[in-house]
Scaffold this active site. Structure first.
Site, PDB file in Angstrom:
ATOM      1  N   THR A  18      44.203  46.820  35.407  1.00  0.00           N
ATOM      2  CA  THR A  18      43.775  45.803  36.363  1.00  0.00           C
ATOM      3  C   THR A  18      43.800  44.406  35.767  1.00  0.00           C
ATOM      4  O   THR A  18      43.523  44.211  34.579  1.00  0.00           O
ATOM      5  CB  THR A  18      42.349  46.107  36.884  1.00  0.00           C
ATOM      6  N   ASP A  19      44.139  43.455  36.606  1.00  0.00           N
ATOM      7  CA  ASP A  19      43.995  42.051  36.234  1.00  0.00           C
ATOM      8  C   ASP A  19      42.504  41.731  36.185  1.00  0.00           C
ATOM      9  O   ASP A  19      41.683  42.441  36.785  1.00  0.00           O
ATOM     10  CB  ASP A  19      44.703  41.180  37.285  1.00  0.00           C
ATOM     11  N   LYS A  20      42.126  40.679  35.475  1.00  0.00           N
ATOM     12  CA  LYS A  20      40.711  40.308  35.398  1.00  0.00           C
ATOM     13  C   LYS A  20      40.384  39.164  36.353  1.00  0.00           C
ATOM     14  O   LYS A  20      39.616  39.323  37.294  1.00  0.00           O
ATOM     15  CB  LYS A  20      40.334  39.911  33.966  1.00  0.00           C
ATOM     16  N   THR A  21      41.019  37.993  36.117  1.00  0.00           N
ATOM     17  CA  THR A  21      40.654  36.793  36.864  1.00  0.00           C
ATOM     18  C   THR A  21      41.012  36.927  38.340  1.00  0.00           C
ATOM     19  O   THR A  21      42.161  37.155  38.698  1.00  0.00           O
ATOM     20  CB  THR A  21      41.353  35.563  36.272  1.00  0.00           C
ATOM     21  N   THR A  45      40.304  39.283  40.276  1.00  0.00           N
ATOM     22  CA  THR A  45      40.264  40.684  40.694  1.00  0.00           C
ATOM     23  C   THR A  45      38.908  41.281  40.328  1.00  0.00           C
ATOM     24  O   THR A  45      38.159  41.745  41.184  1.00  0.00           O
ATOM     25  CB  THR A  45      41.410  41.481  40.023  1.00  0.00           C
TER      26      THR A  45
END
Length: 218
Positions: free
Chosen positions: A5-8, A10
């Protein structure tokens, strides 16, 4: 079995928020536009020099119905609203006449402004890089020589913020500028603002459910 998964934006809200200040060798907490020391609301007036630099050394715009610019710079504008600092009013009093843009090598940005008493430079950037250009620091409204002891106090505080996964910016100024070449020399260090991108609601629960189901989250 695996979720990458992406962080920023998301896992996080994609909205940088100032949550800590450091000024006059003291740490402050910003909580819903209230500035506190040791959990108690504190007078905002003494913090104005730090918040003001964050507003003027800034290329973002914070308006009623829209916000334009870098999330980090917008966070600085929002933190200043706790002190009722208006970006456009400040710029009308101290109009910008020059900018030295941020670069990945310098890790700093400086704006020069015209005031009634002459030209003044406001600088923000990496604390470590900023300190290399500082000869003084501000304490209780007085410019004092930046001793090696004070230098270490600042770096220790920055490290403390960094260990809390906060992004830290340092702020400084220089008065009586005669040339842009002088703007980043013999600066006076003012303080730090530390910020974070808060987690979205439900993220911890969602990841825990993944772990419970045997799914690895990267």
């Amino acid at each position: 079995t695996v979720i990458c998964t992406d962080k920023t934006g998301t896992l996080t809200c994609n909205k940088m928020t100032v949550c800590k200040l450091w000024y006059n060798n003291q740490e402050y907490t910003v909580d819903k536009n209230t500035i506190k020391t040791n959990g108690q609301p504190t007078p905002i007036q003494p913090l104005l020099p730090l918040l003001k630099i964050g507003v003027l050394c800034n290329n973002a715009e914070l308006q009623k119905n829209t916000s334009l610019g870098d999330p980090t710079e917008l966070a600085l504008l929002i933190s200043a609203t706790s002190a009722s600092l208006n970006q456009f009013l400040l710029l009308s009093k101290e109009p910008r006449i020059h900018e030295i843009s941020f670069t990945s090598e310098r890790k700093m940005m400086t704006t020069i402004h015209k005031t009634a008493s002459g030209k003044i430079a406001y600088t923000k950037g990496s604390v470590e890089h900023l300190l290399k250009h500082c000869a003084h620091f501000l304490l209780n409204g007085k410019r004092l020589p930046l001793t090696s002891q004070q230098h270490q106090i600042i770096l220790t505080q920055e490290k403390k913020f960094a260990q809390q996964s906060l992004r830290v910016l340092g702020f400084a100024y220089r008065e009586h500028i005669t040339s842009p070449n002088d703007a980043e020399k013999n600066l006076t260090f003012v303080g730090m603002q530390a910020m974070q991108d808060p987690l979205r609601d439900g993220v911890k629960q969602a990841i825990q459910e993944c772990h419970n189901a045997g799914i690895k989250v990267i």
